[in-house]
Design a protein around this motif. Structure first.
Motif, mmCIF file in Angstrom:
data_model
loop_
_atom_site.group_PDB
_atom_site.id
_atom_site.type_symbol
_atom_site.label_atom_id
_atom_site.label_comp_id
_atom_site.label_asym_id
_atom_site.label_seq_id
_atom_site.Cartn_x
_atom_site.Cartn_y
_atom_site.Cartn_z
ATOM 1 N N PRO A 1 0.797 -1.226 0.000
ATOM 2 C CA PRO A 1 0.000 0.000 0.000
ATOM 3 C C PRO A 1 0.835 1.284 0.000
ATOM 4 C CG PRO A 1 -0.593 -1.436 1.857
ATOM 5 C CD PRO A 1 0.532 -2.084 1.143
ATOM 6 N N ASP A 2 2.041 1.221 0.504
ATOM 7 C CA ASP A 2 2.889 2.409 0.549
ATOM 8 C C ASP A 2 3.852 2.472 -0.623
ATOM 9 O OD1 ASP A 2 1.683 3.185 2.950
ATOM 10 O OD2 ASP A 2 3.086 1.981 4.128
ATOM 11 N N GLY A 3 3.621 1.647 -1.655
ATOM 12 C CA GLY A 3 4.511 1.602 -2.817
ATOM 13 C C GLY A 3 4.493 2.901 -3.616
ATOM 14 N N ASP A 4 5.490 3.057 -4.454
ATOM 15 C CA ASP A 4 5.672 4.228 -5.305
ATOM 16 C C ASP A 4 4.535 4.309 -6.325
ATOM 17 O OD1 ASP A 4 6.521 6.235 -6.986
ATOM 18 O OD2 ASP A 4 8.373 5.243 -7.596
ATOM 19 N N ARG A 5 3.718 5.342 -6.254
ATOM 20 C CA ARG A 5 2.566 5.486 -7.149
ATOM 21 C C ARG A 5 2.895 6.246 -8.431
ATOM 22 N NH1 ARG A 5 -2.172 3.580 -5.041
ATOM 23 N NH2 ARG A 5 -1.960 2.932 -2.885
ATOM 24 N N THR A 6 4.149 6.624 -8.611
ATOM 25 C CA THR A 6 4.521 7.314 -9.851
ATOM 26 C C THR A 6 4.466 6.371 -11.047
ATOM 27 O OG1 THR A 6 6.896 6.927 -9.532
ATOM 28 C CG2 THR A 6 5.984 8.991 -8.656
ATOM 29 N N TRP A 7 4.376 5.066 -10.793
ATOM 30 C CA TRP A 7 4.249 4.094 -11.886
ATOM 31 C C TRP A 7 2.858 4.167 -12.528
ATOM 32 C CZ3 TRP A 7 7.115 -1.084 -11.806
ATOM 33 C CH2 TRP A 7 8.358 -0.960 -11.166
ATOM 34 N N LEU A 8 1.837 4.530 -11.766
ATOM 35 C CA LEU A 8 0.451 4.455 -12.226
ATOM 36 C C LEU A 8 0.169 5.213 -13.523
ATOM 37 C CD1 LEU A 8 -1.471 4.588 -8.837
ATOM 38 C CD2 LEU A 8 -1.381 2.677 -10.440
ATOM 39 N N PRO A 9 0.542 6.493 -13.649
ATOM 40 C CA PRO A 9 0.242 7.191 -14.904
ATOM 41 C C PRO A 9 0.948 6.576 -16.110
ATOM 42 C CG PRO A 9 1.000 8.748 -13.224
ATOM 43 C CD PRO A 9 1.139 7.372 -12.661
ATOM 44 N N ARG A 10 2.121 6.034 -15.904
ATOM 45 C CA ARG A 10 2.851 5.409 -17.004
ATOM 46 C C ARG A 10 2.165 4.123 -17.454
ATOM 47 N NH1 ARG A 10 7.468 7.337 -13.414
ATOM 48 N NH2 ARG A 10 8.324 9.086 -14.593
ATOM 49 N N PHE A 11 1.707 3.331 -16.502
ATOM 50 C CA PHE A 11 1.003 2.107 -16.844
ATOM 51 C C PHE A 11 -0.342 2.442 -17.501
ATOM 52 C CE2 PHE A 11 4.353 0.098 -14.807
ATOM 53 C CZ PHE A 11 4.222 -1.272 -14.827
ATOM 54 N N TYR A 12 -0.993 3.497 -17.045
ATOM 55 C CA TYR A 12 -2.236 3.954 -17.668
ATOM 56 C C TYR A 12 -1.994 4.318 -19.133
ATOM 57 C CZ TYR A 12 -6.297 6.741 -18.850
ATOM 58 O OH TYR A 12 -7.415 7.241 -19.478
ATOM 59 N N ARG A 13 -0.948 5.082 -19.392
ATOM 60 C CA ARG A 13 -0.645 5.503 -20.760
ATOM 61 C C ARG A 13 -0.380 4.304 -21.662
ATOM 62 N NH1 ARG A 13 3.682 9.958 -19.626
ATOM 63 N NH2 ARG A 13 4.213 9.605 -21.806
ATOM 64 N N ALA A 14 0.285 3.287 -21.148
ATOM 65 C CA ALA A 14 0.526 2.083 -21.952
ATOM 66 C C ALA A 14 -0.776 1.315 -22.187
ATOM 67 C CB ALA A 14 1.563 1.196 -21.278
ATOM 68 N N ALA A 15 -1.549 1.095 -21.133
ATOM 69 C CA ALA A 15 -2.735 0.236 -21.218
ATOM 70 C C ALA A 15 -3.938 0.900 -21.885
ATOM 71 C CB ALA A 15 -3.125 -0.243 -19.823
ATOM 72 N N TYR A 16 -4.049 2.229 -21.767
ATOM 73 C CA TYR A 16 -5.242 2.886 -22.293
ATOM 74 C C TYR A 16 -4.965 3.876 -23.421
ATOM 75 C CZ TYR A 16 -7.901 0.683 -18.639
ATOM 76 O OH TYR A 16 -8.492 -0.260 -17.847
ATOM 77 N N GLU A 17 -3.730 4.299 -23.572
ATOM 78 C CA GLU A 17 -3.406 5.236 -24.646
ATOM 79 C C GLU A 17 -2.463 4.625 -25.677
ATOM 80 O OE1 GLU A 17 -1.986 8.771 -22.685
ATOM 81 O OE2 GLU A 17 -3.945 9.159 -21.766
ATOM 82 N N GLY A 18 -2.048 3.382 -25.450
ATOM 83 C CA GLY A 18 -1.221 2.662 -26.411
ATOM 84 C C GLY A 18 0.208 3.163 -26.539
ATOM 85 N N GLN A 19 0.727 3.798 -25.491
ATOM 86 C CA GLN A 19 2.079 4.357 -25.532
ATOM 87 C C GLN A 19 3.082 3.453 -24.811
ATOM 88 O OE1 GLN A 19 2.252 8.315 -23.934
ATOM 89 N NE2 GLN A 19 0.465 8.990 -25.081
ATOM 90 N N PRO A 20 4.073 2.939 -25.531
ATOM 91 C CA PRO A 20 5.163 2.244 -24.835
ATOM 92 C C PRO A 20 6.053 3.275 -24.158
ATOM 93 C CG PRO A 20 5.547 2.253 -27.199
ATOM 94 C CD PRO A 20 4.219 2.919 -26.974
ATOM 95 N N LEU A 21 6.522 2.963 -22.961
ATOM 96 C CA LEU A 21 7.332 3.902 -22.188
ATOM 97 C C LEU A 21 8.485 3.192 -21.505
ATOM 98 C CD1 LEU A 21 4.339 5.603 -20.414
ATOM 99 C CD2 LEU A 21 5.783 6.731 -22.077
ATOM 100 N N GLU A 22 9.544 3.948 -21.256
ATOM 101 C CA GLU A 22 10.658 3.493 -20.424
ATOM 102 C C GLU A 22 10.860 4.531 -19.346
ATOM 103 O OE1 GLU A 22 14.301 1.963 -22.196
ATOM 104 O OE2 GLU A 22 13.309 2.095 -24.153
ATOM 105 N N PHE A 23 11.149 4.086 -18.136
ATOM 106 C CA PHE A 23 11.441 5.022 -17.057
ATOM 107 C C PHE A 23 12.306 4.344 -16.011
ATOM 108 C CE2 PHE A 23 7.467 2.941 -15.955
ATOM 109 C CZ PHE A 23 7.522 2.746 -14.591
ATOM 110 N N ASP A 24 12.908 5.171 -15.192
ATOM 111 C CA ASP A 24 13.746 4.681 -14.107
ATOM 112 C C ASP A 24 13.070 5.035 -12.791
ATOM 113 O OD1 ASP A 24 15.906 3.696 -15.742
ATOM 114 O OD2 ASP A 24 16.354 5.790 -16.164
ATOM 115 N N ALA A 25 13.248 4.178 -11.815
ATOM 116 C CA ALA A 25 12.635 4.390 -10.511
ATOM 117 C C ALA A 25 13.553 3.833 -9.434
ATOM 118 C CB ALA A 25 11.279 3.689 -10.444
#
Length: 137
Positions: free
Chosen positions: A66-90
């Motif tokens: 529950p306390d995990g890094d939520r900055t992943w969420l918008p990136r996963f949204y963009r891939a799953a719902y907007e069809g955008q492949p992304l790379e990021f570092d965390a």
């Protein structure tokens, strides 16, 4: 879905690369991601948290951490719902390591992702930067 899971098992089960397929759950407004659920993950991905794939499939990331890094969420949204492949570092506080993540669309609501630890090569870079900074003073 059956064909996708069969393909994943056939191709990724024995891969040393940490790979997973995730369902991105929408927030109440339906405009962003609220959580990420594991549909498939290989042993290498499960090993990142010292677990087995069967322990994680069907569970959500923020249900487990529950306390995990939520900055992943918008990136996963963009891939799953907007069809955008992304790379990021965390930086994973849970695993205490630097990670490079590649996330890509599969179909609406689903994305695949690969996680690679980059801590091994980040540590010497960090040390070099600290030494360079000390030298500047």
């Amino acid at each position: 879905m059956e064909q996708l899971l069969e393909f994943c098992h056939r191709v990724f089960d024995r891969s040393p690369i940490a790979f997973a397929v995730a369902r991105v759950y929408l927030d109440e407004e339906g405009t962003g991601a609220a959580d990420i659920g594991y549909v498939y993950l290989n042993a290498a991905m499960a090993d990142l948290t010292s677990q087995c794939p069967d322990d994680l499939v069907g569970k959500t990331v923020y249900g487990l951490w529950p306390d995990g890094d939520r900055t992943w969420l918008p990136r996963f949204y963009r891939a799953a719902y907007e069809g955008q492949p992304l790379e990021f570092d965390a930086v994973s506080d849970i695993l205490e390591e630097f990670q490079h993540i590649v996330v890509f669309p599969i179909e609406e609501g689903l994305c695949g992702f690969v996680v690679e630890s980059v801590s091994d090569w980040m540590e010497p870079v960090r040390s070099s930067l600290e030494n360079a900074e000390a030298g500047l003073f």
